[in-house]
Design a protein around this motif. Structure first.
Motif, PDB file in Angstrom:
ATOM      1  N   ARG A 138     -17.001  -0.796 -10.650  1.00 59.40           N
ATOM      2  CA  ARG A 138     -17.256   0.763 -10.244  1.00 59.40           C
ATOM      3  C   ARG A 138     -18.052   0.124  -8.955  1.00 59.40           C
ATOM      4  O   ARG A 138     -19.101   0.967  -8.102  1.00 59.40           O
ATOM      5  N   GLU A 163     -24.936   6.804  -8.533  1.00 57.67           N
ATOM      6  CA  GLU A 163     -24.786   5.888  -9.564  1.00 57.67           C
ATOM      7  C   GLU A 163     -24.777   6.055 -10.926  1.00 57.67           C
ATOM      8  O   GLU A 163     -26.104   5.117 -10.624  1.00 57.67           O
ATOM      9  N   GLN A 211     -20.800   6.796 -20.220  1.00 55.83           N
ATOM     10  CA  GLN A 211     -19.937   6.829 -19.608  1.00 55.83           C
ATOM     11  C   GLN A 211     -21.072   6.326 -17.664  1.00 55.83           C
ATOM     12  O   GLN A 211     -21.745   6.662 -17.915  1.00 55.83           O
ATOM     13  N   LYS A 267     -23.212  10.728 -11.922  1.00 55.97           N
ATOM     14  CA  LYS A 267     -23.409  10.769 -10.508  1.00 55.97           C
ATOM     15  C   LYS A 267     -23.809  12.172  -9.928  1.00 55.97           C
ATOM     16  O   LYS A 267     -23.360  13.106 -10.112  1.00 55.97           O
ATOM     17  N   PHE A 313     -21.686  14.995 -11.786  1.00 57.20           N
ATOM     18  CA  PHE A 313     -19.992  14.111 -12.322  1.00 57.20           C
ATOM     19  C   PHE A 313     -20.427  13.237 -13.100  1.00 57.20           C
ATOM     20  O   PHE A 313     -20.841  12.404 -13.100  1.00 57.20           O
ATOM     21  N   THR A 314     -19.552  13.962 -14.191  1.00 55.35           N
ATOM     22  CA  THR A 314     -19.563  12.464 -15.654  1.00 55.35           C
ATOM     23  C   THR A 314     -18.326  12.225 -15.996  1.00 55.35           C
ATOM     24  O   THR A 314     -17.127  13.428 -16.393  1.00 55.35           O
ATOM     25  N   GLU A 315     -18.421  10.915 -16.217  1.00 54.27           N
ATOM     26  CA  GLU A 315     -16.711  10.257 -16.565  1.00 54.27           C
ATOM     27  C   GLU A 315     -16.387   9.413 -17.341  1.00 54.27           C
ATOM     28  O   GLU A 315     -17.526   8.589 -17.968  1.00 54.27           O
ATOM     29  N   ASP A 316     -16.226   9.207 -18.542  1.00 52.69           N
ATOM     30  CA  ASP A 316     -16.323   8.634 -19.422  1.00 52.69           C
ATOM     31  C   ASP A 316     -15.326   7.615 -19.612  1.00 52.69           C
ATOM     32  O   ASP A 316     -13.924   6.684 -18.484  1.00 52.69           O
ATOM     33  N   LEU A 317     -16.218   6.595 -19.735  1.00 52.70           N
ATOM     34  CA  LEU A 317     -15.603   4.871 -19.237  1.00 52.70           C
ATOM     35  C   LEU A 317     -15.530   4.576 -21.063  1.00 52.70           C
ATOM     36  O   LEU A 317     -15.062   2.965 -21.271  1.00 52.70           O
ATOM     37  N   GLN A 365     -11.373   3.197 -21.416  1.00 50.91           N
ATOM     38  CA  GLN A 365     -11.143   1.901 -21.320  1.00 50.91           C
ATOM     39  C   GLN A 365     -11.806   0.739 -21.325  1.00 50.91           C
ATOM     40  O   GLN A 365     -11.352  -0.046 -21.493  1.00 50.91           O
ATOM     41  N   GLN A 397     -20.150  13.165 -27.440  1.00 51.50           N
ATOM     42  CA  GLN A 397     -20.469  12.839 -25.728  1.00 51.50           C
ATOM     43  C   GLN A 397     -21.471  13.709 -24.933  1.00 51.50           C
ATOM     44  O   GLN A 397     -21.765  14.476 -25.388  1.00 51.50           O
ATOM     45  N   THR A 418     -24.040  14.883 -22.665  1.00 54.74           N
ATOM     46  CA  THR A 418     -23.934  15.849 -21.919  1.00 54.74           C
ATOM     47  C   THR A 418     -24.746  15.767 -21.423  1.00 54.74           C
ATOM     48  O   THR A 418     -26.424  16.522 -21.716  1.00 54.74           O
TER      49      THR A 418
END
Length: 651
Positions: free
Chosen positions: A150, A340, A364, A367, A374-378, A381, A405, A407
């Protein structure tokens, strides 16, 4: 019986014949024991599923570390890997021969039974209470792999941590300590911004998060925050206890969380009054918030309950940290300042003189763009499936809360540095000069790196904890008197000792045995720009000039605007530390308003800095008197003053 097993059985007579020669070596490792702890008197065909489990764990460890044997493999061994009554071969043959070529063979010498029993007890408790915990290295390696993809590097990322002040969480070994691992990977040599106080709660609030964000490197700068509580597991498997290096007695970890649990267990649903005189605000907050959670789920308070009360307290402390941290981020301008933000939440599990483990619970990336978040679950992975915590973390609702999770809910020009330094801080000396003088005096009083524990009530700003001992007084004293164990963080924003009586008591209980001594550095910090302006500093990696100390200067600006009019506290309790600083400094400006007069000879930021020093001192000494600190140590040394920061040079 498989061909591999038959082949090894045929090898046993040969290995036995070689045993006298192989036993002449005196060098052996834990991994050599592990390589052969399945060899013994006989094989059994029972518990085939355990063999598969063991083989899977070994394969996972080999894949994870990209090496054949390491110490974490031993720690992650399942129960069938060694049993003196039922020796078993549970490793693939290619792994066996690989070990043979890299590890000296010790045949005929059993792995120490006490050590095995201790490790098995620890691992059993770890897996029971924190079922998918990983070693520091495993966690760090997985994390860096994902973040590297990233674009996170040591040049463009600033690391912050909302973890407990306890020095056990900041030891100087990146393979044992996740905080140190991430500081070295993403601190860029600048240290880490301390966001947490007792128990890891982010008491720095909105102001501290904004200050942290303003230090993010230019050009797509990124932020990484590690947050969560810590808990010890003793060699006997007891959760909440730990044998500390240098201490003969077993102590609590986390002391603040366990102290809160004990108070709650005694009081039940009866409200627990706050401590008097305001010397323990952090612990009072922890008790109040945890009590609400115990009232919602009293299962851990029931006698004979299946839920371990300290494990439950730990998971609920994680929720408390998360539920204060995320709203405070939303209330700050943090996402406006960085490209980010990566958030890693979980529980740090400490053990005696070994690698910490980490139970990940959330990971997560966040950004902001176009006014939207915007949230992206990491997590998936990086760590796979979330742990199964039924019967571990409380009732159904408590478990759901732990695994949820998180928020975000958004809604003096013309002077040189040296001229200004001498004008406002006339007898200031460099970090090395100060450190050398301190060491000379303390050496004559018997202070050494073996018998002393260092603590600091200084600001959370990472500029005060850079990795160069010749530039940073904190690092100088930490290396001299930390004994490799880190430093106990007593201060929050502006250096105010918000850990209070409880934090000082915990710090004192970690003092080494046999005439153990304590050393506390306390005081505010202030930047001086290359143009001589007080309160400003050019930070490494940033093109714009920022404030230092941001918390003290922010308080001054609020006071300058309000005058003698009382300034209301922020709403929702997301900024208690800054509210306290504003309130206390305003009293001092009312007593001496000279720095508020336009055209006054007194520089207002310099005045604010010295008054902040007085505020820190006047809270710290009574808190020490109210604690049992002096009962626990042979002697306490207190070094108070002002840290003056400059761009890429010695403080």
């Amino acid at each position: 019986m498989s061909l591999a097993v038959l082949f090894v059985l045929m090898l046993l007579p040969l290995l036995s014949a070689l045993s006298p020669f192989l036993q002449t070596t005196k060098r052996y490792t834990a991994s050599s024991h592990h390589a052969f702890n399945g060899l013994g008197d006989a094989f059994t065909g029972e518990q085939e599923n355990k063999e598969q489990e063991c083989a899977s764990i070994i394969a996972d460890n080999i894949k994870e570390t990209n090496s054949v044997v390491n110490s974490s493999t031993r720690r992650n061994s399942c129960s069938c890997c060694y049993d003196p009554r039922q020796a078993r071969i549970t490793i693939p043959m290619q792994t066996f021969f690989s070990w043979c070529t890299t590890t000296p063979l010790i045949l005929g010498s059993a792995y120490p039974a006490a050590a095995l029993e201790t490790q098995d007890t620890f691992m059993s408790s770890l897996k029971q209470n924190f079922p998918s915990a990983l070693t520091t290295k495993q966690t760090g390696d997985r994390l860096t792999k994902v973040l590297r993809n990233r674009g996170y590097t040591d040049k463009n990322c600033l690391f912050g941590a909302s973890i407990c002040s306890d020095e056990i969480n900041t030891i100087n070994n990146k393979n044992k300590c996740l905080f140190t691992f991430l500081t070295e990977e993403y601190g860029g040599g600048l240290g880490a911004f301390a966001l947490g106080g007792l128990a890891g709660v982010p008491f720095v609030g909105k102001s501290g998060l904004s200050a942290y964000a303003h230090h993010v490197p230019d050009n797509n700068g990124k932020l990484l925050i590690l947050y969560g509580p810590h808990v010890g597991i003793g060699s006997d498997g007891s959760v909440g206890k730990i044998q500390r290096v240098g201490l003969s007695k077993v102590s609590s970890a986390c002391g603040a969380a366990i102290g809160a649990y004990k108070a709650i267990a005694s009081a039940g649903a009866t409200p627990i009054p706050a401590s008097t005189a305001g010397y323990d605000d952090e612990e009072d907050y922890i008790i109040g918030e945890l009590q609400k959670r115990f009232i919602r789920d009293p299962s851990a308070l029931d006698k004979g309950a299946a839920v371990d009360p300290i494990t439950f307290t730990t998971y609920q402390t994680y929720c408390m940290i998360r539920d204060l941290l995320y709203p405070a981020i939303a209330a700050s301008d943090l996402l406006d300042e960085c490209d980010e933000l990566a958030m890693l939440g979980g529980v740090i599990i400490n053990q005696y003189d070994g690698s910490d483990y980490f139970q990940p619970l959330d990971f997560q990336a966040i950004k902001k763009g176009g006014g939207l978040v915007f949230t992206e679950d990491l997590y998936t992975q990086t760590f796979g499936k979330k742990p199964i915590l039924s019967g571990i973390a409380g009732n159904k609702d408590s478990v759901k809360d732990v695994l949820a999770q998180a928020t975000l809910k958004t809604a003096s020009l013309g002077k040189s540095f040296m001229s200004s330094l001498k004008q406002y801080f006339p007898s200031a000396s460099t970090s090395k000069q100060t450190g050398d003088r301190v060491i000379k005096v303390l050496r004559n009083r018997g202070y050494t790196d073996k018998n002393s524990l260092f603590g600091a009530s200084i600001c959370s700003d990472e500029i005060n904890t850079c990795g160069d001992k010749n530039k940073c007084l904190f690092t100088f004293l930490k290396e001299e008197y930390g004994g490799g164990l880190g430093a106990f963080a007593l201060g929050g924003l502006a250096g105010v000792p918000f850990v209070g009586k409880s934090g000082l008591g915990a710090y004192a209980h970690h003092v080494p045995d046999n005439d153990g001594k304590l050393l506390i550095l306390y005081g505010p910090h202030v930047g001086i720009g290359s143009d001589g302006s007080v309160g400003k500093i050019q930070r490494v990696g940033l093109s714009k000039v920022s404030s230092a100390c941001g918390a003290a200067i922010g308080a001054y600006k609020a006071i300058a605007s309000a005058g003698a009019t009382p300034i209301p506290a922020s709403t929702a309790g997301y900024d208690d530390e800054e509210d306290y600083i504003i309130g206390e400094l305003q009293k001092r400006f009312i007593r001496d308003p000279s720095a508020l007069d336009k055209g006054a000879a007194v520089d207002p930021i310099t005045f604010t800095t010295y008054q902040t020093y007085c505020m820190i001192r006047d809270l710290l000494y009574p808190a020490i008197a109210a604690s049992d600190l002096l009962d626990e140590c042979d002697e306490l040394a207190m070094l108070g003053g002002v840290i003056i920061n400059q761009y890429d040079g010695s403080d």
